[in-house]
Design an enzyme around this catalytic site. Structure first.
Site, PDB file in Angstrom:
ATOM      1  N   SER A 167      44.733  34.981  60.350  1.00  0.00           N
ATOM      2  CA  SER A 167      43.698  34.424  59.480  1.00  0.00           C
ATOM      3  C   SER A 167      42.565  35.425  59.290  1.00  0.00           C
ATOM      4  O   SER A 167      41.954  35.885  60.255  1.00  0.00           O
ATOM      5  CB  SER A 167      43.145  33.130  60.109  1.00  0.00           C
ATOM      6  OG  SER A 167      41.857  32.845  59.594  1.00  0.00           O
ATOM      7  N   ASP A 316      47.206  31.140  49.488  1.00  0.00           N
ATOM      8  CA  ASP A 316      46.394  30.469  48.464  1.00  0.00           C
ATOM      9  C   ASP A 316      47.166  30.235  47.165  1.00  0.00           C
ATOM     10  O   ASP A 316      46.768  29.418  46.338  1.00  0.00           O
ATOM     11  CB  ASP A 316      45.140  31.300  48.151  1.00  0.00           C
ATOM     12  CG  ASP A 316      44.164  31.319  49.316  1.00  0.00           C
ATOM     13  OD1 ASP A 316      44.261  30.437  50.186  1.00  0.00           O
ATOM     14  OD2 ASP A 316      43.303  32.210  49.346  1.00  0.00           O
TER      15      ASP A 316
HETATM   16  C1  S3P Z   1      40.096  33.813  53.084  1.00  0.00           C
HETATM   17  C2  S3P Z   1      41.123  33.754  53.981  1.00  0.00           C
HETATM   18  C3  S3P Z   1      42.225  32.785  53.894  1.00  0.00           C
HETATM   19  C4  S3P Z   1      42.305  32.155  52.510  1.00  0.00           C
HETATM   20  C5  S3P Z   1      40.966  31.729  52.008  1.00  0.00           C
HETATM   21  C6  S3P Z   1      40.036  32.922  51.918  1.00  0.00           C
HETATM   22  C7  S3P Z   1      39.040  34.814  53.291  1.00  0.00           C
HETATM   23  O1  S3P Z   1      42.026  31.754  54.840  1.00  0.00           O
HETATM   24  O2  S3P Z   1      43.181  31.055  52.539  1.00  0.00           O
HETATM   25  O3  S3P Z   1      41.072  31.147  50.738  1.00  0.00           O
HETATM   26  O4  S3P Z   1      38.266  35.093  52.347  1.00  0.00           O
HETATM   27  O5  S3P Z   1      38.956  35.370  54.400  1.00  0.00           O
HETATM   28  P1  S3P Z   1      42.524  31.900  56.368  1.00  0.00           P
HETATM   29  O6  S3P Z   1      41.839  33.075  56.947  1.00  0.00           O
HETATM   30  O7  S3P Z   1      42.114  30.633  57.042  1.00  0.00           O
HETATM   31  O8  S3P Z   1      43.999  32.046  56.293  1.00  0.00           O
END
Ligand code: S3P
Length: 431
Positions: A167, A316
């Site tokens: 993540s 996403d």
């Molecule tokens: C993001 C990371 C992702 C993504 C979110 C934006 C970011 O989430 O789904 O829309 O900007 O770091 P996760 O880190 O929870 O996977």
């Protein structure tokens, strides 16, 4: 609650699209990282969506002076971040809340982060726990898992952390905390998640580098960083809705201009290509990230596909990809995507519920779904307050017409979505 009716297209479309919404992930980071400098940051093409405006507003509450002219933002950081006299509202933005958690837990003062009803129901333990483990004082409902979160900033210990989830939000929160820690820290993830944080902070002078065993090493800041001077590229996750449109509407073509082509962000386009779509990537420049255009041309019926790897690179885009899967020949499957359950809505359940209402056969698993390609039918689809569900089914409406209820959420990430869509078909707003 606003709704919209999408009329089916009368013919294929040809479009050059240079007004896809600016990248949400990069815009959030611009608001926050400018606070780590002692000079003025200039950001062009900042996303004027609700999520990223919330991040700017929080920067202002922390003492920054912010000027906005059209989509250009100037941020004058304070000498020292100040304790705000009210709560900090992240709106609908998980990125806003999780990254600000990492940034603020090393800053002297008391901070309360909250958000809308959807964000207040999303898990925060994934950042709160590793931050607590290095000395951060954070609390919230359900022992710190749910916002509102209260942070009492203070000293942080260096760490060596192997994250159980891939993540970028967790990684970025930990990197921001590491910049304030007492010594160098180490972070590892199994699959490289989007790496805007590392690229942008390195560009500002931070020392973050890959070391042995897949870890990155983060050296704490000894002085303020250089300011940001950046034009935010367009968001591939937003562009992807229109890429899907061009692959399902016969005789269509779209050129999506000035997107980030960061490999951790364009995987969904690669899957669409694997399904038979005619897609080209044209890299034009490299400023923090590779930037360029993507062209998509209708190429006949798509073929079903299994998506079970590199999930963090297309998480996403899975709702929009489900529309392509629903029109494809044969069965498509998404596996290993349990993370979908904790997005702006439970996207496994939202996608399956909405596709079934459009007459598509699908089945739900704990970590994904199976979709049997068929003929989409007009339905009334609830967005579940989730911008990506609303936009995905608006695109499905190009084939069969669609009524979508609760569309306000689209303003969080893509305020001009319907303006672009109305160049392709008729969009009617209900009173
Ligand atoms: C993001 C990371 C992702 C993504 C979110 C934006 C970011 O989430 O789904 O829309 O900007 O770091 P996760 O880190 O929870 O996977």
């Amino acid at each position: 609650m606003k709704s919209v009716t999408i009329e089916p297209v009368v013919s294929g479309f040809e479009l050059e699209c240079s007004d896809i919404a600016p990248d949400k992930s990069i815009s959030h980071r611009c608001a926050m990282f400018s606070l780590l400098s002692d000079r003025v940051s200039n950001i062009k093409n900042y996303l004027m969506g609700e999520d990223t405006l919330s991040s700017l507003k929080i920067a202002k509450s922390l003492g920054a002076k912010i000027t906005i002219k059209d989509s250009d933002v100037t941020i004058v950081p304070p000498l020292k971040l100040s304790e705000p006299d009210d709560i900090l509202d992240c709106g609908n933005a998980g990125t806003g809340m999780r990254l600000y958690c990492g940034l603020l837990c090393g800053v002297d003062g008391s901070f309360v982060l909250t958000g809308d009803k959807y964000l207040r129901a999303r898990p925060m333990k994934r950042v709160v726990q590793p931050l607590r483990d290095i000395g951060a004082k954070i609390d919230g409902r359900q022992n710190g898992n749910l916002a509102p979160l209260h942070i009492r900033g203070g000293d942080l210990k260096p760490f060596r952390y192997h994250s159980p989830i891939d993540s970028a939000q967790v990684k970025s929160a930990l990197i921001l905390a590491a910049l304030k820690a007492e010594d160098k820290s180490y972070y590892k993830e199994n699959l490289l998640s989007r790496d805007h944080t590392e690229r942008m902070l390195r560009g500002m002078g931070a020392q973050i580098k890959s070391v042995e065993d897949g870890y990155i090493e983060i050296i704490p800041l000894s002085k303020p960083l250089d300011p940001l001077n950046i034009t935010v590229p367009a968001d591939p996750s937003s562009a992807f809705f229109f890429a899907v449109a061009a692959t399902i509407v016969p005789n269509s073509y779209i050129k999506l201009v000035n997107l980030t082509l960061n490999p951790t962000r364009v995987e969904a386009f690669r899957v669409l290509k694997q399904m038979g779509a005619d897609i080209e990537f044209i890299e034009k420049e490299n400023i923090y990230e590779p930037i360029g255009d993507i062209t998509v041309r209708y190429n006949g019926k798509l073929q079903g596909v299994t998506v079970d790897s590199n999930i963090a690179w297309l998480i996403d885009e899975l709702p929009a990809l489900s529309i392509a899967m629903a029109t494809a020949e044969g069965v498509s499957e998404v596996k290993n995507a349990k993370e979908l359950r904790v997005k702006e809505s439970d996207r496994i359940s939202s996608v399956v519920t909405a596709l079934r209402s459009c007459g598509i056969e699908c089945s739900e698993n704990e970590d994904g779904y199976l979709i049997t390609g068929g003929k989409l039918q007009k339905a009334t689809v609830d967005s579940f307050g989730d911008h990506r569900i609303a936009m995905s089914f608006a695109i499905a409406g190009l084939l069969c017409g669609m009524d979508i209820v609760d569309i306000e959420c689209i303003d969080t990430s893509f305020p001009n979505f319907f303006e672009i869509l109305s160049q392709i078909t008729e969009v009617k707003y209900a009173d």
